[in-house]
Design a protein around this motif. Structure first.
Motif, PDB file in Angstrom:
ATOM      1  N   ILE A 240     -68.410 -99.647 -54.351  1.00 26.81           N
ATOM      2  CA  ILE A 240     -66.994-100.137 -54.395  1.00 26.81           C
ATOM      3  C   ILE A 240     -66.045 -99.322 -53.175  1.00 26.81           C
ATOM      4  O   ILE A 240     -66.060 -98.296 -53.384  1.00 26.81           O
ATOM      5  N   TYR A 241     -65.320-100.105 -52.424  1.00 27.40           N
ATOM      6  CA  TYR A 241     -64.177 -99.842 -51.896  1.00 27.40           C
ATOM      7  C   TYR A 241     -62.765 -99.897 -52.445  1.00 27.40           C
ATOM      8  O   TYR A 241     -62.485-100.863 -52.464  1.00 27.40           O
ATOM      9  N   GLN A 242     -61.895 -99.030 -52.293  1.00 23.51           N
ATOM     10  CA  GLN A 242     -60.620 -99.463 -52.802  1.00 23.51           C
ATOM     11  C   GLN A 242     -59.621 -99.083 -51.892  1.00 23.51           C
ATOM     12  O   GLN A 242     -59.478 -97.871 -51.104  1.00 23.51           O
ATOM     13  N   PHE A 243     -58.804-100.186 -51.175  1.00 25.23           N
ATOM     14  CA  PHE A 243     -58.028 -99.917 -50.043  1.00 25.23           C
ATOM     15  C   PHE A 243     -56.703 -99.211 -50.185  1.00 25.23           C
ATOM     16  O   PHE A 243     -56.490 -98.891 -49.181  1.00 25.23           O
ATOM     17  N   MET A 244     -56.295 -99.062 -51.281  1.00 28.35           N
ATOM     18  CA  MET A 244     -54.953 -98.328 -51.431  1.00 28.35           C
ATOM     19  C   MET A 244     -55.258 -97.050 -52.081  1.00 28.35           C
ATOM     20  O   MET A 244     -54.306 -96.304 -52.148  1.00 28.35           O
ATOM     21  N   LYS A 245     -56.284 -96.793 -52.608  1.00 29.06           N
ATOM     22  CA  LYS A 245     -56.361 -95.450 -53.410  1.00 29.06           C
ATOM     23  C   LYS A 245     -56.912 -94.379 -52.395  1.00 29.06           C
ATOM     24  O   LYS A 245     -57.625 -94.739 -51.584  1.00 29.06           O
ATOM     25  N   VAL A 246     -56.313 -93.191 -52.953  1.00 33.30           N
ATOM     26  CA  VAL A 246     -56.869 -91.950 -51.873  1.00 33.30           C
ATOM     27  C   VAL A 246     -58.191 -91.582 -52.035  1.00 33.30           C
ATOM     28  O   VAL A 246     -58.714 -91.910 -53.227  1.00 33.30           O
ATOM     29  N   PRO A 247     -58.840 -90.960 -51.118  1.00 29.81           N
ATOM     30  CA  PRO A 247     -60.085 -90.558 -51.311  1.00 29.81           C
ATOM     31  C   PRO A 247     -60.371 -89.652 -52.404  1.00 29.81           C
ATOM     32  O   PRO A 247     -61.497 -89.477 -53.112  1.00 29.81           O
TER      33      PRO A 247
ATOM     34  N   LEU B 131     -72.157 -92.651 -63.518  1.00 25.32           N
ATOM     35  CA  LEU B 131     -73.216 -93.652 -63.490  1.00 25.32           C
ATOM     36  C   LEU B 131     -73.803 -93.768 -62.425  1.00 25.32           C
ATOM     37  O   LEU B 131     -74.908 -94.563 -62.351  1.00 25.32           O
ATOM     38  N   GLY B 132     -73.561 -93.023 -61.417  1.00 23.20           N
ATOM     39  CA  GLY B 132     -74.182 -93.091 -59.917  1.00 23.20           C
ATOM     40  C   GLY B 132     -73.679 -94.167 -59.133  1.00 23.20           C
ATOM     41  O   GLY B 132     -74.368 -94.708 -58.201  1.00 23.20           O
ATOM     42  N   VAL B 133     -72.579 -94.941 -59.541  1.00 24.44           N
ATOM     43  CA  VAL B 133     -72.134 -96.032 -58.683  1.00 24.44           C
ATOM     44  C   VAL B 133     -70.971 -95.616 -57.610  1.00 24.44           C
ATOM     45  O   VAL B 133     -69.890 -95.112 -58.070  1.00 24.44           O
ATOM     46  N   PRO B 134     -71.226 -95.615 -56.382  1.00 25.52           N
ATOM     47  CA  PRO B 134     -70.318 -95.032 -55.385  1.00 25.52           C
ATOM     48  C   PRO B 134     -69.022 -95.829 -55.329  1.00 25.52           C
ATOM     49  O   PRO B 134     -69.202 -97.030 -55.178  1.00 25.52           O
ATOM     50  N   ILE B 135     -67.825 -95.186 -55.449  1.00 24.55           N
ATOM     51  CA  ILE B 135     -66.675 -95.780 -55.254  1.00 24.55           C
ATOM     52  C   ILE B 135     -65.861 -94.906 -54.406  1.00 24.55           C
ATOM     53  O   ILE B 135     -65.682 -93.889 -54.542  1.00 24.55           O
ATOM     54  N   GLU B 136     -65.117 -95.448 -53.461  1.00 24.78           N
ATOM     55  CA  GLU B 136     -64.558 -94.761 -52.245  1.00 24.78           C
ATOM     56  C   GLU B 136     -62.986 -95.118 -51.917  1.00 24.78           C
ATOM     57  O   GLU B 136     -62.983 -96.334 -51.826  1.00 24.78           O
ATOM     58  N   GLY B 137     -62.107 -94.276 -52.243  1.00 22.07           N
ATOM     59  CA  GLY B 137     -60.690 -94.654 -51.825  1.00 22.07           C
ATOM     60  C   GLY B 137     -60.594 -94.416 -50.136  1.00 22.07           C
ATOM     61  O   GLY B 137     -61.203 -93.674 -49.772  1.00 22.07           O
TER      62      GLY B 137
ATOM     63  N   ASN C 247     -72.832-105.568 -43.795  1.00 24.51           N
ATOM     64  CA  ASN C 247     -73.651-106.174 -42.746  1.00 24.51           C
ATOM     65  C   ASN C 247     -75.101-105.258 -43.101  1.00 24.51           C
ATOM     66  O   ASN C 247     -75.985-105.824 -42.490  1.00 24.51           O
ATOM     67  N   ALA C 248     -75.022-103.991 -43.514  1.00 23.52           N
ATOM     68  CA  ALA C 248     -76.260-103.263 -43.762  1.00 23.52           C
ATOM     69  C   ALA C 248     -77.343-104.160 -44.706  1.00 23.52           C
ATOM     70  O   ALA C 248     -78.503-104.046 -44.523  1.00 23.52           O
ATOM     71  N   GLY C 249     -76.520-104.963 -45.553  1.00 20.41           N
ATOM     72  CA  GLY C 249     -77.409-105.514 -46.723  1.00 20.41           C
ATOM     73  C   GLY C 249     -77.923-104.847 -47.618  1.00 20.41           C
ATOM     74  O   GLY C 249     -79.099-105.422 -48.151  1.00 20.41           O
ATOM     75  N   GLU C 250     -77.932-103.739 -47.773  1.00 17.49           N
ATOM     76  CA  GLU C 250     -78.511-102.697 -48.815  1.00 17.49           C
ATOM     77  C   GLU C 250     -78.064-102.745 -50.047  1.00 17.49           C
ATOM     78  O   GLU C 250     -78.599-102.292 -51.059  1.00 17.49           O
ATOM     79  N   HIS C 251     -76.836-103.757 -50.252  1.00 17.10           N
ATOM     80  CA  HIS C 251     -76.291-103.597 -51.410  1.00 17.10           C
ATOM     81  C   HIS C 251     -75.931-104.939 -52.108  1.00 17.10           C
ATOM     82  O   HIS C 251     -75.782-105.779 -51.217  1.00 17.10           O
ATOM     83  N   PHE C 252     -76.351-105.043 -53.176  1.00 14.35           N
ATOM     84  CA  PHE C 252     -76.330-106.416 -53.928  1.00 14.35           C
ATOM     85  C   PHE C 252     -74.782-106.792 -54.034  1.00 14.35           C
ATOM     86  O   PHE C 252     -74.483-108.201 -53.958  1.00 14.35           O
ATOM     87  N   LEU C 253     -73.977-106.116 -54.367  1.00 16.29           N
ATOM     88  CA  LEU C 253     -72.531-106.157 -54.753  1.00 16.29           C
ATOM     89  C   LEU C 253     -71.681-105.242 -53.846  1.00 16.29           C
ATOM     90  O   LEU C 253     -71.969-104.010 -54.020  1.00 16.29           O
ATOM     91  N   VAL C 254     -70.831-105.570 -53.041  1.00 14.92           N
ATOM     92  CA  VAL C 254     -69.689-104.889 -52.392  1.00 14.92           C
ATOM     93  C   VAL C 254     -68.330-105.302 -53.074  1.00 14.92           C
ATOM     94  O   VAL C 254     -67.885-106.467 -52.682  1.00 14.92           O
ATOM     95  N   VAL C 255     -67.517-104.361 -53.569  1.00 14.17           N
ATOM     96  CA  VAL C 255     -66.512-104.707 -54.024  1.00 14.17           C
ATOM     97  C   VAL C 255     -65.324-104.421 -53.028  1.00 14.17           C
ATOM     98  O   VAL C 255     -65.257-103.009 -52.664  1.00 14.17           O
ATOM     99  N   LEU C 256     -64.365-104.932 -52.845  1.00 12.02           N
ATOM    100  CA  LEU C 256     -63.203-104.684 -51.887  1.00 12.02           C
ATOM    101  C   LEU C 256     -62.063-104.895 -52.570  1.00 12.02           C
ATOM    102  O   LEU C 256     -61.236-105.517 -52.497  1.00 12.02           O
ATOM    103  N   ASP C 257     -61.786-103.636 -53.258  1.00 17.10           N
ATOM    104  CA  ASP C 257     -60.578-103.620 -54.259  1.00 17.10           C
ATOM    105  C   ASP C 257     -59.254-103.469 -53.567  1.00 17.10           C
ATOM    106  O   ASP C 257     -59.303-102.667 -52.701  1.00 17.10           O
TER     107      ASP C 257
END
Length: 189
Positions: free
Chosen positions: A53-60, A73-79, A110-120
């Motif tokens: 999960i990438y959050q385009f408006m949230k700070v890291p 849960l071990g799900v990567p989420i990145e501001g 593009n790496a194709g390693e993730h089933f789902l990529v969220v562009l929040d």
């Protein structure tokens, strides 16, 4: 309310097309765009699928409710941003963060390693012109065929709606904020 009988026969035939990565969009002025995307991420993670999960408006350094639970849960989420534009002290810096964030997200897709990529909340930097639309459209069209991508945010460009597989528009029917009730932790964050 009118009472109706529950259906007892399946009214729709099952599609027979090939399974492939979907392009999904949650847009509109109503509440629930990100929340729905996070639910999808949980569903995929619950099936053992890799999610990012990438959050385009949230700070890291953001520590909202979703960050806390996804971390557990071990799900990567990145501001990727520095907050909403009205909080920014330097809009050119905000724009650069969005562009840099898009490169990170694109590499993940593009790496194709993730089933789902969220562009929040990606619609904001698209609408502000911080990220050019055409390269995003091209990247989404040409992504690995098994990668699902969910995009969220108000004001989705028509060009993105046109290439999406599923588009949901959240409509504001009623919101507590308009009745003078402020945002609440656990509901808005």
């Amino acid at each position: 309310m009118e009472i109706e009988s529950p259906p007892v026969d399946r009214q729709v035939e099952k599609p027979d097309g090939e399974r492939r990565g979907l392009l999904l969009v949650n847009t509109g002025d109503g509440k629930g765009k990100s929340t729905s995307a996070f639910g999808l991420a949980l569903r995929a993670h619950g099936r053992g699928k890799a999610v990012k999960i990438y959050q385009f408006m949230k700070v890291p350094s953001a520590r909202f409710g979703e960050h806390r639970v996804f971390e557990q849960l071990g799900v990567p989420i990145e501001g990727l941003g520095d907050g909403f534009s009205w909080k920014s002290r330097d809009l050119e810096h905000s724009a650069q963060l969005a562009r840099d964030g898009w490169v990170r997200a694109l590499d993940t897709i593009n790496a194709g390693e993730h089933f789902l990529v969220v562009l929040d909340e990606i619609m904001y930097p698209l609408r502000y012109g911080w990220i050019p639309l055409e390269p995003v459209l091209a990247a989404l069209r040409n992504r690995p065929s098994h990668v699902h991508v969910m995009l969220t945010g108000r004001g989705c460009p028509q060009e993105l709606i046109d290439i999406a597989d599923t588009v949901t528009e959240m409509v504001a029917v009623k919101h507590h904020y308009h009745a003078g009730v402020p945002a609440q932790r656990g509901i808005e964050d």
